[in-house]
Design a protein around this motif. Structure first.
Motif, PDB file in Angstrom:
ATOM      1  N   ALA A 159       0.590  -0.768  -0.271  1.00 59.02           N
ATOM      2  CA  ALA A 159      -0.057   0.057  -0.405  1.00 59.02           C
ATOM      3  C   ALA A 159       0.783   1.278  -0.073  1.00 59.02           C
ATOM      4  N   PRO A 160       0.367   1.867  -0.287  1.00 61.39           N
ATOM      5  CA  PRO A 160       1.130   3.302  -0.591  1.00 61.39           C
ATOM      6  C   PRO A 160       1.317   3.715   1.293  1.00 61.39           C
ATOM      7  N   PRO A 161       2.115   4.929   1.741  1.00 61.41           N
ATOM      8  CA  PRO A 161       2.499   5.591   2.730  1.00 61.41           C
ATOM      9  C   PRO A 161       1.066   5.723   3.164  1.00 61.41           C
ATOM     10  N   LEU A 162       1.508   6.056   5.190  1.00 58.91           N
ATOM     11  CA  LEU A 162      -0.231   6.680   5.835  1.00 58.91           C
ATOM     12  C   LEU A 162      -0.054   7.715   5.709  1.00 58.91           C
ATOM     13  N   LEU A 163       0.552   9.134   5.656  1.00 58.57           N
ATOM     14  CA  LEU A 163       0.961   9.717   6.276  1.00 58.57           C
ATOM     15  C   LEU A 163       0.590  11.293   5.046  1.00 58.57           C
ATOM     16  N   PRO A 164       0.621  10.902   3.677  1.00 59.41           N
ATOM     17  CA  PRO A 164       0.593  11.407   2.197  1.00 59.41           C
ATOM     18  C   PRO A 164      -1.075  11.344   1.934  1.00 59.41           C
ATOM     19  N   VAL A 165      -1.172  10.077   2.030  1.00 63.12           N
ATOM     20  CA  VAL A 165      -2.755   9.960   1.856  1.00 63.12           C
ATOM     21  C   VAL A 165      -3.321   8.663   2.713  1.00 63.12           C
ATOM     22  N   THR A 166      -4.556   8.713   2.829  1.00 66.53           N
ATOM     23  CA  THR A 166      -5.166   7.420   3.945  1.00 66.53           C
ATOM     24  C   THR A 166      -5.285   6.383   2.954  1.00 66.53           C
ATOM     25  N   ASP A 167      -4.687   5.997   1.623  1.00 69.89           N
ATOM     26  CA  ASP A 167      -5.149   5.335   0.784  1.00 69.89           C
ATOM     27  C   ASP A 167      -4.595   3.526   1.753  1.00 69.89           C
TER      28      ASP A 167
ATOM     29  N   GLY B   2      -5.200  -6.668   9.104  1.00 69.42           N
ATOM     30  CA  GLY B   2      -4.430  -5.671   9.448  1.00 69.42           C
ATOM     31  C   GLY B   2      -2.895  -5.430   8.670  1.00 69.42           C
ATOM     32  N   MET B   3      -2.456  -4.641   9.376  1.00 67.35           N
ATOM     33  CA  MET B   3      -1.554  -3.835   8.746  1.00 67.35           C
ATOM     34  C   MET B   3       0.186  -4.050   9.367  1.00 67.35           C
ATOM     35  N   LEU B   4       1.111  -4.421   8.303  1.00 65.85           N
ATOM     36  CA  LEU B   4       2.582  -4.044   9.508  1.00 65.85           C
ATOM     37  C   LEU B   4       2.703  -3.238   8.591  1.00 65.85           C
ATOM     38  N   ALA B   5       3.418  -2.033   9.840  1.00 63.67           N
ATOM     39  CA  ALA B   5       4.128  -0.862  10.013  1.00 63.67           C
ATOM     40  C   ALA B   5       5.547  -1.319   9.959  1.00 63.67           C
ATOM     41  N   ILE B   6       6.221  -0.369   8.050  1.00 57.92           N
ATOM     42  CA  ILE B   6       7.244  -0.199   8.479  1.00 57.92           C
ATOM     43  C   ILE B   6       8.010   0.698   8.526  1.00 57.92           C
ATOM     44  N   VAL B   7       9.129   0.526   9.741  1.00 61.39           N
ATOM     45  CA  VAL B   7       9.020   2.291  10.114  1.00 61.39           C
ATOM     46  C   VAL B   7      11.535   1.968   9.952  1.00 61.39           C
ATOM     47  N   ARG B   8      11.710   2.985   9.308  1.00 60.62           N
ATOM     48  CA  ARG B   8      13.210   2.727   9.369  1.00 60.62           C
ATOM     49  C   ARG B   8      14.317   2.872  10.432  1.00 60.62           C
ATOM     50  N   HIS B   9      15.580   2.701  10.862  1.00 59.86           N
ATOM     51  CA  HIS B   9      15.652   3.216  11.524  1.00 59.86           C
ATOM     52  C   HIS B   9      16.736   3.777  11.288  1.00 59.86           C
TER      53      HIS B   9
ATOM     54  N   LEU C  63       5.330   7.634  13.194  1.00 57.85           N
ATOM     55  CA  LEU C  63       4.592   6.439  13.282  1.00 57.85           C
ATOM     56  C   LEU C  63       3.394   6.564  14.300  1.00 57.85           C
ATOM     57  N   GLN C  64       3.756   7.671  15.496  1.00 55.55           N
ATOM     58  CA  GLN C  64       2.297   7.357  16.184  1.00 55.55           C
ATOM     59  C   GLN C  64       1.237   7.600  15.273  1.00 55.55           C
ATOM     60  N   HIS C  65       1.409   9.376  14.194  1.00 50.78           N
ATOM     61  CA  HIS C  65       0.090   9.580  13.731  1.00 50.78           C
ATOM     62  C   HIS C  65      -0.374   9.265  13.031  1.00 50.78           C
ATOM     63  N   ALA C  66       0.713   7.929  11.880  1.00 51.97           N
ATOM     64  CA  ALA C  66       0.298   7.451  11.125  1.00 51.97           C
ATOM     65  C   ALA C  66      -0.772   6.421  11.584  1.00 51.97           C
ATOM     66  N   LEU C  67      -0.193   5.694  13.042  1.00 54.67           N
ATOM     67  CA  LEU C  67      -1.124   4.444  13.308  1.00 54.67           C
ATOM     68  C   LEU C  67      -2.516   5.229  14.006  1.00 54.67           C
TER      69      LEU C  67
ATOM     70  N   GLU D 104      -6.211   3.420  13.305  1.00 58.65           N
ATOM     71  CA  GLU D 104      -7.191   3.131  14.182  1.00 58.65           C
ATOM     72  C   GLU D 104      -7.893   4.436  14.067  1.00 58.65           C
ATOM     73  N   SER D 105      -8.183   4.842  13.215  1.00 59.57           N
ATOM     74  CA  SER D 105      -9.512   5.924  12.658  1.00 59.57           C
ATOM     75  C   SER D 105     -10.595   5.804  12.054  1.00 59.57           C
ATOM     76  N   VAL D 106      -9.803   4.292  11.107  1.00 64.08           N
ATOM     77  CA  VAL D 106     -10.974   3.321  10.532  1.00 64.08           C
ATOM     78  C   VAL D 106     -11.278   2.512  10.846  1.00 64.08           C
ATOM     79  N   GLY D 107     -10.861   2.615  12.722  1.00 59.69           N
ATOM     80  CA  GLY D 107     -11.585   0.904  12.816  1.00 59.69           C
ATOM     81  C   GLY D 107     -10.626  -0.096  12.044  1.00 59.69           C
ATOM     82  N   ALA D 108      -9.499  -0.074  11.611  1.00 54.81           N
ATOM     83  CA  ALA D 108      -7.930  -1.373  11.604  1.00 54.81           C
ATOM     84  C   ALA D 108      -6.976  -1.215  13.274  1.00 54.81           C
ATOM     85  N   LYS D 109      -6.559  -1.879  12.517  1.00 57.49           N
ATOM     86  CA  LYS D 109      -5.499  -2.291  14.016  1.00 57.49           C
ATOM     87  C   LYS D 109      -3.868  -2.917  12.623  1.00 57.49           C
ATOM     88  N   CYS D 110      -3.306  -2.076  13.683  1.00 58.88           N
ATOM     89  CA  CYS D 110      -1.271  -2.864  12.960  1.00 58.88           C
ATOM     90  C   CYS D 110      -1.624  -4.366  14.253  1.00 58.88           C
TER      91      CYS D 110
END
Length: 492
Positions: free
Chosen positions: A377-385, A395-402, A410-414, A418-424
């Motif tokens: 999927a596309p990144p979370l912050l630029p678009v809500t897709d 659910g979703m797997l969140a990829i973070v770059r060290h 990361l907090q805003h992305a998660l 959560e705002s659409v009822g999904a889970k990480c």
């Protein structure tokens, strides 16, 4: 921060500390080298009172002791500096003389030490000697009674000024030592400050502050693997490939109640490695015998067809608009056996397509066909897709770059998820720098993979003939199984 935290900060940012020490030491050395050498010369006076018996001598000694501190103050007077300047030929400025000369009392004595400093050692000697003579004469004039007679106290020169051969300033050893100490303190201070102000994610503790989702994998950085085909790199016995096998194992414990699982792979921002992670995870699952479908849902910046060397004429967009059936759009990657649905023609309205009822039906159809479906999927912050897709998946797997993804990102992305009822479902830390240690690991891969610590020379331990034969047999068996699986996929 505790003492252990400071030590860990210094270890993590030791390059910054070393750089600060080198810069401070270099600056101290440069200033020392550019500084003008100064030579010092000293003359000593003895303050006494004439006495004829022991009682008068004791009284005179107390009198001289009380007076001697006042005589030291006379050295900085304008009158004395003008007298000295005249004695030296009038070429030196009286104000400059006052800045080059100092006087002190030897503790518990009546001795006065006059010290002069100058870039010329001969001039320093002349100034010190002239001040000693002029101060002796000034004390005699001051202490002489108004009606004449002998002064009750006198200052005698007991040590004449001499020419010195070694400069007293600058002190190279002291300056360099101060540079090292100041650089060390400065480096530690900057390292601690940077650590306190650094909001990027660099450890599991940073993620634990934001979410309770488990860390499913730590993918190390491997430039060699990036230059190879993903199927080839993942088949090798390297730490990078092993990290994805560990991720594959951990994925078995995610949504265990579902026979057919659908996962969305996304990140906070572009450039964090979500596409590479989703592709490599899908290939690794397929290599383990799972029926896997990899779907490209990043319709704005598709990369799947180019990475996997597949046709991009038809794909996700073609299926969503009803132009092509799913069976005709799916492609098989022969090296791994997984099914791939590339992007297809780029649409002008990617968000509407991904949020459509057709996308929901596509996800259901893929779930019924495959054991695991991975939606890149596309990144979370630029678009809500990605968040909307996660609501239709398990659910979703969140990829973070060290060292790049921040805690706020990361907090805003998660929060969007959560705002659409999904889970990480979990977090994968990508591009983790390799840990440096005196111990390493070698990898052997057959049906299973084992760890073998290297010896002192960095070489793997010797393997017996029986072990070598077992490894070769396992490799041949695995190769035959892979060939049969690819042949079956071709027939299908």
């Amino acid at each position: 921060m505790e003492l252990r935290d400071y030590w860990l900060t210094i270890r993590r940012r030791w390059r910054l500390v070393v750089l600060a020490v080198l810069l401070a030491t270099g600056a101290a050395g440069l200033l020392t080298w550019q500084a003008t050498p100064l030579y010092a010369s000293s003359a000593q006076l003895f303050v006494s009172t004439p006495s004829s018996d022991t009682g008068e001598a004791a009284t005179g000694d107390q009198f001289a002791t009380r007076r001697v501190s006042s005589y030291v103050d006379l050295v900085k007077t304008r009158k004395l500096s003008e007298t000295v300047a005249n004695e030296l030929g009038g070429e030196l400025d009286p104000g400059m003389l006052r800045s080059e000369v100092s006087a002190s009392v030897v503790p518990s004595t009546v001795n006065i030490v006059i010290t002069a400093m100058d870039p010329d050692p001969v001039v320093a000697r002349d100034i010190a000697q002239a001040y000693a003579q002029s101060l002796s004469s000034l004390i005699a004039d001051i202490e002489t009674p108004p009606n004449g007679g002998s002064p009750p106290i006198r200052a005698s020169i007991v040590d004449n000024a001499q020419v010195t051969s070694s400069p007293v300033s600058p002190n190279a050893t002291r300056n360099l030592a101060l540079g090292v100490v100041l650089g060390l303190l400065l480096g530690i201070g900057i390292a601690v400050l940077r650590d306190l102000l650094d909001t990027t994610i660099g450890s599991s503790d940073d993620i634990a502050e934001i979410t309770s989702a488990p860390i499913l994998g730590n993918i190390n950085s491997d430039p060699d693997a990036a230059r190879k085909e993903q199927t080839v790199a993942l088949a090798e016995a390297t730490p990078w490939a092993e990290a994805f096998r560990v991720l594959r194992t951990n994925m078995q414990y995610v949504e265990v109640d579902q026979d057919h699982r659908v996962f969305v792979v996304s990140s906070s921002l572009p450039g964090e490695g979500k596409s590479t992670t989703s592709h490599s995870l899908a290939i690794t699952l397929a290599m383990a015998g799972e029926s896997v479908a990899l779907v490209e849902c990043d319709l704005r910046r598709p990369t799947m067809a180019k990475r996997l060397h597949l046709d991009d004429a038809v794909g996700t967009t073609s299926v969503l608009i009803g132009r092509v059936a799913l069976d005709d759009a799916l492609q098989t990657q022969h090296e791994s056996g997984m099914a791939v649905l590339t992007c297809g023609p780029r649409p002008p309205n990617p968000s509407e397509l991904l949020q459509s009822h057709a996308m929901e039906l596509l996800v259901k159809d893929l779930r019924s066909r495959f054991d695991v479906v991975i939606l890149d999927a596309p990144p979370l912050l630029p678009v809500t897709d990605a968040a909307l897709l996660a609501a239709r998946a398990d659910g979703m797997l969140a990829i973070v770059r060290h060292g790049k993804t921040t805690k706020d990102q990361l907090q805003h992305a998660l929060e969007r998820v959560e705002s659409v009822g999904a889970k990480c479902l979990g977090v994968v830390i990508n591009l983790v720098p390799p840990k440096r240690s005196n111990r390493g690991y070698g990898y052997g891969y057959g049906y299973t993979y084992t760890y073998a610590p290297t010896d002192d020379a960095g070489k793997p331990p010797k393997v017996s003939r029986a072990e070598k034969a077992a490894i070769k047999a396992a490799e041949k068996t695995a190769e035959k199984q892979g060939k049969r699986r690819r042949d079956a996929a071709d027939e299908a």
